[in-house]
Design a protein around this motif. Structure first.
Motif, PDB file in Angstrom:
ATOM      1  N   GLN A 259       1.216 -25.215   7.199  1.00 11.53           N
ATOM      2  CA  GLN A 259       2.397 -24.455   6.806  1.00 11.53           C
ATOM      3  C   GLN A 259       3.532 -25.417   6.456  1.00 11.53           C
ATOM      4  OE1 GLN A 259       2.801 -20.745   7.040  1.00 11.53           O
ATOM      5  NE2 GLN A 259       0.593 -21.046   6.829  1.00 11.53           N
ATOM      6  N   PHE A 260       4.356 -25.029   5.496  1.00  9.15           N
ATOM      7  CA  PHE A 260       5.534 -25.797   5.115  1.00  9.15           C
ATOM      8  C   PHE A 260       6.759 -24.988   5.493  1.00  9.15           C
ATOM      9  CE2 PHE A 260       8.804 -26.415   1.736  1.00  9.15           C
ATOM     10  CZ  PHE A 260       9.209 -27.684   2.107  1.00  9.15           C
ATOM     11  N   GLN A 261       7.457 -25.429   6.560  1.00  5.42           N
ATOM     12  CA  GLN A 261       8.610 -24.702   7.091  1.00  5.42           C
ATOM     13  C   GLN A 261       8.275 -23.231   7.309  1.00  5.42           C
ATOM     14  OE1 GLN A 261      11.928 -25.447   4.452  1.00  5.42           O
ATOM     15  NE2 GLN A 261      12.036 -27.620   4.997  1.00  5.42           N
ATOM     16  N   GLY A 262       7.082 -23.017   7.867  1.00  4.08           N
ATOM     17  CA  GLY A 262       6.652 -21.663   8.164  1.00  4.08           C
ATOM     18  C   GLY A 262       6.129 -20.887   6.972  1.00  4.08           C
ATOM     19  N   GLU A 263       5.991 -21.542   5.817  1.00  5.33           N
ATOM     20  CA  GLU A 263       5.538 -20.861   4.606  1.00  5.33           C
ATOM     21  C   GLU A 263       4.194 -21.425   4.168  1.00  5.33           C
ATOM     22  OE1 GLU A 263      10.002 -20.004   2.777  1.00  5.33           O
ATOM     23  OE2 GLU A 263       8.797 -21.659   2.006  1.00  5.33           O
ATOM     24  N   GLY A 264       3.286 -20.538   3.748  1.00  8.67           N
ATOM     25  CA  GLY A 264       1.950 -20.945   3.357  1.00  8.67           C
ATOM     26  C   GLY A 264       1.817 -21.093   1.858  1.00  8.67           C
ATOM     27  N   PRO A 265       0.598 -21.328   1.380  1.00  5.73           N
ATOM     28  CA  PRO A 265       0.378 -21.496  -0.056  1.00  5.73           C
ATOM     29  C   PRO A 265       0.725 -20.217  -0.836  1.00  5.73           C
ATOM     30  CG  PRO A 265      -1.517 -22.244   1.221  1.00  5.73           C
ATOM     31  CD  PRO A 265      -0.640 -21.510   2.168  1.00  5.73           C
ATOM     32  N   THR A 266       1.362 -20.405  -1.966  1.00  8.29           N
ATOM     33  CA  THR A 266       1.664 -19.276  -2.853  1.00  8.29           C
ATOM     34  C   THR A 266       0.809 -19.284  -4.108  1.00  8.29           C
ATOM     35  OG1 THR A 266       3.415 -20.523  -3.968  1.00  8.29           O
ATOM     36  CG2 THR A 266       4.050 -19.195  -2.062  1.00  8.29           C
ATOM     37  N   THR A 278       1.140 -24.922  -4.490  1.00  8.97           N
ATOM     38  CA  THR A 278       2.545 -24.673  -4.194  1.00  8.97           C
ATOM     39  C   THR A 278       2.666 -23.891  -2.896  1.00  8.97           C
ATOM     40  OG1 THR A 278       2.490 -22.693  -5.596  1.00  8.97           O
ATOM     41  CG2 THR A 278       3.285 -24.729  -6.603  1.00  8.97           C
ATOM     42  N   PHE A 279       3.711 -24.228  -2.132  1.00 11.03           N
ATOM     43  CA  PHE A 279       4.011 -23.549  -0.876  1.00 11.03           C
ATOM     44  C   PHE A 279       5.369 -22.875  -1.013  1.00 11.03           C
ATOM     45  CE2 PHE A 279       0.939 -26.714   0.170  1.00 11.03           C
ATOM     46  CZ  PHE A 279       0.218 -26.247   1.254  1.00 11.03           C
ATOM     47  N   GLY A 280       5.496 -21.692  -0.432  1.00 13.41           N
ATOM     48  CA  GLY A 280       6.756 -20.971  -0.512  1.00 13.41           C
ATOM     49  C   GLY A 280       6.620 -19.594   0.094  1.00 13.41           C
ATOM     50  N   GLN A 281       7.422 -18.672  -0.436  1.00 10.00           N
ATOM     51  CA  GLN A 281       7.429 -17.305   0.085  1.00 10.00           C
ATOM     52  C   GLN A 281       7.783 -16.352  -1.037  1.00 10.00           C
ATOM     53  OE1 GLN A 281      10.165 -16.667   3.339  1.00 10.00           O
ATOM     54  NE2 GLN A 281       8.954 -14.981   4.170  1.00 10.00           N
ATOM     55  N   ASP A 282       7.125 -15.184  -1.046  1.00 10.55           N
ATOM     56  CA  ASP A 282       7.368 -14.146  -2.058  1.00 10.55           C
ATOM     57  C   ASP A 282       7.180 -14.691  -3.470  1.00 10.55           C
ATOM     58  OD1 ASP A 282       7.976 -12.321  -0.052  1.00 10.55           O
ATOM     59  OD2 ASP A 282      10.103 -12.883  -0.042  1.00 10.55           O
ATOM     60  N   GLU A 288       5.397 -28.673  -3.705  1.00  8.58           N
ATOM     61  CA  GLU A 288       4.167 -28.843  -4.451  1.00  8.58           C
ATOM     62  C   GLU A 288       3.393 -30.008  -3.853  1.00  8.58           C
ATOM     63  OE1 GLU A 288       2.951 -28.732  -9.089  1.00  8.58           O
ATOM     64  OE2 GLU A 288       4.391 -30.309  -8.558  1.00  8.58           O
ATOM     65  N   VAL A 289       2.089 -29.792  -3.617  1.00  2.00           N
ATOM     66  CA  VAL A 289       1.228 -30.815  -3.050  1.00  2.00           C
ATOM     67  C   VAL A 289       0.036 -30.982  -3.974  1.00  2.00           C
ATOM     68  CG1 VAL A 289      -0.091 -31.568  -1.037  1.00  2.00           C
ATOM     69  CG2 VAL A 289       1.943 -30.138  -0.726  1.00  2.00           C
ATOM     70  N   ALA A 290      -0.307 -32.236  -4.303  1.00  2.00           N
ATOM     71  CA  ALA A 290      -1.442 -32.532  -5.173  1.00  2.00           C
ATOM     72  C   ALA A 290      -2.593 -33.063  -4.331  1.00  2.00           C
ATOM     73  CB  ALA A 290      -1.044 -33.551  -6.232  1.00  2.00           C
ATOM     74  N   TYR A 291      -3.782 -32.494  -4.567  1.00  2.00           N
ATOM     75  CA  TYR A 291      -4.984 -32.882  -3.849  1.00  2.00           C
ATOM     76  C   TYR A 291      -6.027 -33.391  -4.844  1.00  2.00           C
ATOM     77  CZ  TYR A 291      -3.061 -30.104   0.016  1.00  2.00           C
ATOM     78  OH  TYR A 291      -2.258 -29.597   1.010  1.00  2.00           O
ATOM     79  N   SER A 292      -6.853 -34.323  -4.385  1.00  2.00           N
ATOM     80  CA  SER A 292      -7.984 -34.766  -5.192  1.00  2.00           C
ATOM     81  C   SER A 292      -8.944 -33.591  -5.381  1.00  2.00           C
ATOM     82  CB  SER A 292      -8.709 -35.933  -4.517  1.00  2.00           C
ATOM     83  OG  SER A 292      -9.988 -36.128  -5.086  1.00  2.00           O
ATOM     84  N   ALA A 293      -9.370 -33.345  -6.625  1.00  2.00           N
ATOM     85  CA  ALA A 293     -10.305 -32.255  -6.878  1.00  2.00           C
ATOM     86  C   ALA A 293     -11.698 -32.579  -6.365  1.00  2.00           C
ATOM     87  CB  ALA A 293     -10.353 -31.946  -8.379  1.00  2.00           C
ATOM     88  N   GLU A 294     -11.981 -33.846  -6.133  1.00  2.00           N
ATOM     89  CA  GLU A 294     -13.306 -34.268  -5.667  1.00  2.00           C
ATOM     90  C   GLU A 294     -13.373 -34.323  -4.154  1.00  2.00           C
ATOM     91  OE1 GLU A 294     -17.192 -35.354  -5.603  1.00  2.00           O
ATOM     92  OE2 GLU A 294     -16.082 -34.862  -7.421  1.00  2.00           O
ATOM     93  N   PRO A 303       9.370 -31.787  -3.128  1.00  2.00           N
ATOM     94  CA  PRO A 303      10.069 -30.502  -3.075  1.00  2.00           C
ATOM     95  C   PRO A 303      10.213 -29.920  -4.475  1.00  2.00           C
ATOM     96  CG  PRO A 303      11.614 -32.308  -2.813  1.00  2.00           C
ATOM     97  CD  PRO A 303      10.243 -32.923  -2.812  1.00  2.00           C
ATOM     98  N   VAL A 304      10.180 -28.609  -4.587  1.00  2.00           N
ATOM     99  CA  VAL A 304      10.339 -27.929  -5.875  1.00  2.00           C
ATOM    100  C   VAL A 304      11.705 -27.254  -5.884  1.00  2.00           C
ATOM    101  CG1 VAL A 304       9.443 -26.152  -7.418  1.00  2.00           C
ATOM    102  CG2 VAL A 304       7.859 -27.555  -6.091  1.00  2.00           C
ATOM    103  N   PRO A 305      12.630 -27.712  -6.721  1.00  2.00           N
ATOM    104  CA  PRO A 305      13.957 -27.085  -6.769  1.00  2.00           C
ATOM    105  C   PRO A 305      13.880 -25.701  -7.407  1.00  2.00           C
ATOM    106  CG  PRO A 305      13.754 -28.725  -8.506  1.00  2.00           C
ATOM    107  CD  PRO A 305      12.512 -28.828  -7.677  1.00  2.00           C
TER     108      PRO A 305
END
Length: 450
Positions: A259-266, A278-282, A288-294, A303-305
């Motif tokens: 969780q990111f500040q109590g907010e899960g993936p959107t 992306t993590f957020g609410q509503d 934004e978090v980037a993961y290896s696809a492999e 952070p996403v403004p």
């Protein structure tokens, strides 16, 4: 021509000249040598542009068409039916088969073309209208099977993905009410006021529609085709990201979603070879978090403004408003370069394509790392043609409606002129070998090479 025999004794006797046929072969050799020598400054060049012929546009002058798998597909609309025709674009073009597909609709007035999309995958063609997909035999045109939900093919052309959502009863949205709020759509496009209780993703045999495997998760999920040639799926749920083998359905790797500040993936999508979550609410992203696809390992986060005028970025990472748009390094998430004002960006064939945000027309091809101009598209004021992973074909019009075409040579950062039409054309499409354009009542086809 005189044959010199240095070992023969001299013969002072004058003989009659030899028959003419004795000169024929040596003479031809000499002529060939002279032609090659004299013409050395004008080498033979291949034909870059060749007209192949035309096929009718059966649905009328505005009926769309599709270029896929080295074929042209045309569609005529008749009520709930779509009469699809496949055309070979060999020289001359010819009809291969015709099929009548029926697509249901709640509103008969909503049965225009409406985004019918043809995609040839292996030995089948997927015709998709809204959320419905008809799978047709590419050789005969016979309908093999249909799905009320969208079918997404995986690399290799053997397996497709079909989502299924389970909603709580009495959550269907009353469209007549017009009440505001977030909506959640079923696999068949039905809107609901609550997210699904569960989502199942089925891997199906594209040839038969038979279910090969099923993987599910509670709540809503995002499903993406993993980049690369291997048939694999990336499935994002509220608590984990999974990489799934597309042939067997086996979960190959899993990483938890903190969780990111109590907010899960959107939401999540494949961007520039990485899985961006992306993590957020509503539905509002805050991180934004980037993961290896492999390996599913985290590469970076940022952070996403909150944005009031976001630009459109396709297949690359961007940040900022339309007038302060930065292109990010996919390896680190740091800003690389600042884009021009009022542009949208997309990535293709090793370039960043800069598009005018109002007209949607291309301005230039930029270097993804530095932002420097690699190909100036001034003088080519029409849309970019071509398909993802293929050449970019350019068009520009002339007085009288004729058009010229060129292709971007990515390895040399220049535009190779191809040829021009002999009359007015519009609504063109291209692949790696052909250009198809609409004229009055027909589709004209050219072959090109580079």
């Amino acid at each position: 021509m005189i044959e010199l025999d240095l070992t023969a004794p001299p013969d002072p006797t004058l003989n009659a000249p030899p028959p003419a046929h004795r000169y024929r072969v040596p003479g031809l050799v000499l002529v060939a040598v002279l032609v090659l020598t004299i013409g050395g400054a004008a080498p033979i060049t291949p034909v870059l542009w060749r007209y192949l012929g035309a096929v009718p546009a059966p649905g009328g002058p505005e009926s769309p068409f599709q270029l896929s798998g080295g074929r042209v597909y045309t569609v005529a609309v008749s009520g709930f039916h779509r009469v699809t025709t496949a055309w070979s674009i060999a020289e001359p073009p010819r009809q291969l088969w015709q099929n009548t597909l029926r697509f249901e609709a709640t509103d008969p007035d909503d049965m225009g073309w409406g985004g019918l999309y043809a995609q040839q995958v292996g030995d089948v063609v997927l015709f998709s209208y809204r959320f419905t997909t008809a799978v047709v035999d590419a050789r005969t045109g016979r309908t093999r099977w249909t799905s009320p939900a969208t079918v997404t093919p995986l690399p290799g052309g053997r397996v497709g993905l079909v989502p299924e959502y389970e909603f709580r009863p009495d959550t269907v949205y009353d469209q007549a009410s017009g009440e505001p709020g977030q909506l959640f759509f079923s696999a068949t496009g039905e809107p609901h006021t609550e997210p699904p209780l569960r989502t199942d993703v089925r891997g199906v045999d594209l040839a038969t529609g038979r279910t090969l495997w099923t993987v599910g998760a509670p709540g809503a999920v995002n499903v993406s085709v993993a980049p690369g040639d291997e048939p694999a799926v990336l499935m994002l749920s509220s608590d984990r990201l999974q990489r799934i083998d597309g042939l067997t359905g086996a979960v190959v790797r899993t990483t938890p979603m903190a969780q990111f500040q109590g907010e899960g993936p959107t939401g999540g999508a494949v961007v520039d070879g990485l899985m961006a979550v992306t993590f957020g609410q509503d539905g509002l992203p805050r991180k934004e978090v980037a993961y290896s696809a492999e390996t599913l390992e985290q590469r970076w986060s940022r952070p996403v403004p909150e944005l009031t005028d976001p630009a459109s970025c396709s297949e690359l990472f961007c940040s900022g408003e339309r007038r302060t748009l930065d292109v990010l390094d996919p390896a680190t998430g740091a800003a690389r370069w600042r884009a021009a004002d009022d542009v949208d960006l997309s990535k293709q064939d090793g370039y960043v394509i800069e598009l005018d945000s109002e007209s949607g027309l291309p301005r230039r091809l930029a270097d993804p790392v530095t932002g420097a101009t690699r190909v100036d598209l001034a003088g080519w004021p029409h849309e970019l043609l071509g398909q993802p992973g293929g050449p970019m074909v350019l068009r520009r019009g002339h007085d009288g409606g004729a058009s010229s075409f060129g292709v971007v040579l990515a390895q040399r950062d220049l535009i190779q002129p191809l040829g021009r039409t002999d009359g007015p054309v519009s609504d063109c499409a291209a692949d790696e070998r052909h250009v198809v354009c609409r004229t009055e009542g027909e589709l004209r086809i050219w072959a090109y090479r580079v």
